[in-house]
Design an enzyme around this catalytic site. Structure first.
Site, PDB file in Angstrom:
ATOM      1  N   PHE A 149      21.836   8.551 -57.198  1.00 28.99           N
ATOM      2  CA  PHE A 149      21.901   9.113 -55.843  1.00 28.99           C
ATOM      3  C   PHE A 149      22.757   8.294 -54.898  1.00 28.99           C
ATOM      4  O   PHE A 149      23.245   8.807 -53.891  1.00 28.99           O
ATOM      5  CB  PHE A 149      20.485   9.245 -55.251  1.00 28.99           C
ATOM      6  CG  PHE A 149      19.839   7.937 -54.866  1.00 28.99           C
ATOM      7  CD1 PHE A 149      20.135   7.303 -53.669  1.00 28.99           C
ATOM      8  CD2 PHE A 149      18.916   7.319 -55.706  1.00 28.99           C
ATOM      9  CE1 PHE A 149      19.537   6.100 -53.314  1.00 28.99           C
ATOM     10  CE2 PHE A 149      18.321   6.123 -55.364  1.00 28.99           C
ATOM     11  CZ  PHE A 149      18.632   5.510 -54.158  1.00 28.99           C
ATOM     12  N   LYS A 173      25.488  15.671 -64.835  1.00 28.76           N
ATOM     13  CA  LYS A 173      24.138  15.862 -64.325  1.00 28.76           C
ATOM     14  C   LYS A 173      23.943  14.845 -63.197  1.00 28.76           C
ATOM     15  O   LYS A 173      23.596  13.702 -63.410  1.00 28.76           O
ATOM     16  CB  LYS A 173      23.103  15.637 -65.432  1.00 28.76           C
ATOM     17  CG  LYS A 173      21.764  16.389 -65.236  1.00 28.76           C
ATOM     18  CD  LYS A 173      21.031  16.076 -63.930  1.00 28.76           C
ATOM     19  CE  LYS A 173      20.415  14.714 -63.935  1.00 28.76           C
ATOM     20  NZ  LYS A 173      19.642  14.446 -62.634  1.00 28.76           N
ATOM     21  N   GLU A 176      19.433  14.773 -58.372  1.00 31.49           N
ATOM     22  CA  GLU A 176      18.920  15.955 -57.686  1.00 31.49           C
ATOM     23  C   GLU A 176      18.610  15.679 -56.211  1.00 31.49           C
ATOM     24  O   GLU A 176      18.310  16.604 -55.452  1.00 31.49           O
ATOM     25  CB  GLU A 176      17.673  16.490 -58.398  1.00 31.49           C
ATOM     26  CG  GLU A 176      16.469  15.576 -58.394  1.00 31.49           C
ATOM     27  CD  GLU A 176      16.456  14.566 -59.526  1.00 31.49           C
ATOM     28  OE1 GLU A 176      15.361  14.078 -59.870  1.00 31.49           O
ATOM     29  OE2 GLU A 176      17.544  14.236 -60.050  1.00 31.49           O
ATOM     30  N   SER A 226      18.959   2.701 -62.839  1.00 34.39           N
ATOM     31  CA  SER A 226      18.093   1.533 -62.948  1.00 34.39           C
ATOM     32  C   SER A 226      18.039   1.031 -64.386  1.00 34.39           C
ATOM     33  O   SER A 226      18.328   1.775 -65.342  1.00 34.39           O
ATOM     34  CB  SER A 226      16.679   1.881 -62.476  1.00 34.39           C
ATOM     35  OG  SER A 226      16.061   2.776 -63.384  1.00 34.39           O
ATOM     36  N   CYS A 281      24.294  -0.936 -56.371  1.00 29.72           N
ATOM     37  CA  CYS A 281      24.017  -1.887 -57.447  1.00 29.72           C
ATOM     38  C   CYS A 281      24.827  -3.162 -57.305  1.00 29.72           C
ATOM     39  O   CYS A 281      24.519  -4.160 -57.958  1.00 29.72           O
ATOM     40  CB  CYS A 281      24.274  -1.246 -58.808  1.00 29.72           C
ATOM     41  SG  CYS A 281      26.011  -0.858 -59.124  1.00 29.72           S
ATOM     42  N   GLU A 382      14.663  -5.412 -58.389  1.00 32.51           N
ATOM     43  CA  GLU A 382      15.786  -4.827 -57.654  1.00 32.51           C
ATOM     44  C   GLU A 382      15.209  -3.952 -56.544  1.00 32.51           C
ATOM     45  O   GLU A 382      14.716  -2.852 -56.799  1.00 32.51           O
ATOM     46  CB  GLU A 382      16.674  -4.001 -58.578  1.00 32.51           C
ATOM     47  CG  GLU A 382      17.903  -3.455 -57.868  1.00 32.51           C
ATOM     48  CD  GLU A 382      18.762  -2.562 -58.753  1.00 32.51           C
ATOM     49  OE1 GLU A 382      19.976  -2.496 -58.523  1.00 32.51           O
ATOM     50  OE2 GLU A 382      18.203  -1.922 -59.669  1.00 32.51           O
TER      51      GLU A 382
END
Length: 499
Positions: A149, A173, A176, A226, A281, A382
């Protein structure tokens, strides 16, 4: 309410599963959109379209592919603001940050435009009597990308431009949580002339992901997210015979030596820790201060952090927007609220921040934790939010040992005026990307992006030469042709026989 549907075969395809997910404006907390969530059967249908498209696209000329990519690059450039607005509306980041995301994605499109030189093979002549050996690289088929995201435009553009430039077809993909930017990217690709079925967008959740990982016609999977999910993606897709590049989480450190320019280091720490609300990240989430400069450095960071203006991403005066969801905001806040009990000094606590007129937005302020212990939750996990931890060591060697003890090895940086110390650091540190007086060392497009240890699963980094190798496979051809002088008697090929 607006509905985001799939993009398959060069057109919008309405969701057929009957399942939809909410898409929220993070600045208001309001659900503004719903996104179709694909079933396994819908994933199968999209893969079938991509497989059919590969039959022709995989055999297309490099000239045809690059013609489309150059046109695509021009359309992306012309639509920067429109793409950025979609990112801000669903992710929440400020418009300037969203524009920066689009610009970094464009770098990879530009790399793909030059794919002709990257796909050149090699030739060795006369390795034996009249024997030549050549090596070529060919596309691998239908490939999939599963993206996060936090960069809904940039990370997809790290994947599909190179994949399709190499002759593959692609199933994207996206997250969402902010799906609209991906559809816009696919629509512009079709407008640029990309044939139907070469780039497809299938929205969904775990059902769609699992279908992609198991599908026998998917040759490779790219992932950014992740560490736990990256490990799952790598294990599952590999078990199903697929190539995998799975980029995981991070805990990026910035080592500040006593000789460093502390104003520059403080500026860098604030921008790298709090930019994009810490939801990246490559964010610096841990500053390691060496020696007596720690108190001064912490104070300089605090002074700068207190001046950052937080507000809606579409407000041009905002420097930081909200977090993606209320649940994520609450999780980030929990690390700050529990920090003191685990030994940290809470210099700034942003957990009660709100914006007048948008009280239901997913707001959190900037937090700064000093004297953080390596066994605390705020250091080990994280956090993925605007929380900066400061750790203290007495020497360079202690600082390097602390950083190398982390299970993550994504990116790291050193701030110093000493070239010898910087050289030692870049050789001794166990991370895939290193910055010297650069806080976020994201490589340019023609180098590859990727970490070490628990930050990467698979053998290939993303984009650059690694990305091109990931989306192609090598073939070696050994050839022997008879010399024309060896032609059977009675056949005259016009070559003299007196040599």
């Amino acid at each position: 309410m607006k509905t985001v549907n799939h993009w398959i075969g060069g057109k919008t395809v309405e969701g057929a599963s009957g399942n939809y997910g909410p898409v929220t404006d993070p600045a208001t907390g309001e659900v503004t959109t719903q996104v179709a969530l694909a079933s396994g059967a819908e994933v199968d249908a999209a893969v079938a379209v991509a497989k059919e498209a590969f039959l022709s696209w995989g055999q297309s000329s490099l000239a045809a592919r690059t013609k489309v990519l150059f046109a695509y690059r021009a359309l992306l450039d012309a639509n920067r603001d429109a793409i950025a607005e979609l990112i801000t509306a669903e992710h929440g980041k400020v418009h300037s940050d969203a524009l920066g995301e689009v610009a970094r994605g464009l770098e990879i499109v530009e790399l793909a435009c030059g794919i002709t030189t990257q796909l050149k093979g090699e030739l060795s002549t006369s390795v034996s009597n009249r024997v030549d050996v050549s090596s070529i690289r060919q596309p691998i088929g239908v490939v999939a990308g599963i993206t996060p995201f936090n960069f809904p435009a940039m990370v997809p553009m790290w994947m599909f431009p190179l994949a399709v430039a190499c002759g593959n077809t692609f199933i994207l993909k996206p997250s969402e949580k902010d799906p609209s930017a991906s559809n816009k990217l696919a629509e512009l690709a079709t407008e640029a002339g990309l044939p139907a079925g070469v780039l497809n967008v299938v929205h969904g959740d775990k059902v769609a992901v699992d279908a992609l990982l198991a599908h026998p016609d998917i040759a490779a999977v790219s992932f950014v997210g992740s560490t736990p999910i990256a490990r799952h993606i790598h294990t599952t897709a590999s078990a199903n015979g697929k190539r995998v590049q799975a980029l995981g989480g991070a805990k990026n450190h910035m080592l500040v030596l006593p000789d460093a320019d502390l104003d520059a280091a403080a500026d860098a720490a604030v921008s790298a820790a709090y930019g994009s609300a810490g939801e990246r990240c490559m964010a610096i989430s841990a500053v390691v201060a060496v020696g007596a400069i720690a108190d001064t450095l912490v104070e300089k960071i605090r002074e700068r952090a207190e001046k950052i203006k937080i507000g809606p991403g579409n407000d041009p005066t905002s420097e930081m927007g909200p977090l993606i969801t209320a649940a994520h905001r609450d999780k980030v806040a929990s690390y700050v609220k529990g920090a003191a009990a685990q030994g940290a000094d809470v210099v700034l606590d942003g957990t009660d921040y709100t914006v007048e007129g948008n009280e239901n937005g997913h707001w959190i302020g900037l937090s700064l934790l000093d004297n953080v212990k390596t066994d605390s939750d705020a250091y080990r996990d994280e956090i993925f939010g605007p929380v900066l931890c400061v750790l203290r060591t007495e020497t360079y060697e202690e600082g390097v040992a602390l950083i190398n003890a982390s299970p993550f090895g994504n990116g790291t940086a050193i701030f110093t005026r000493d070239g010898g110390a910087a050289r030692r650091f870049q050789l001794e540190i166990q991370a895939g990307m290193v910055g010297v007086n650069v806080p976020i060392p994201v490589p340019v497009g023609y180098h590859s992006f990727g970490g070490w240890k628990d930050s990467l699963f698979g053998d290939h980094h993303i984009y650059g030469n690694d990305g091109i190798h990931f989306y192609t496979r090598g073939k070696v051809v050994t050839t022997r042709w008879p010399d024309p002088s060896d032609a059977p008697a009675g056949v005259d090929l016009g070559f003299p026989r007196n040599h």
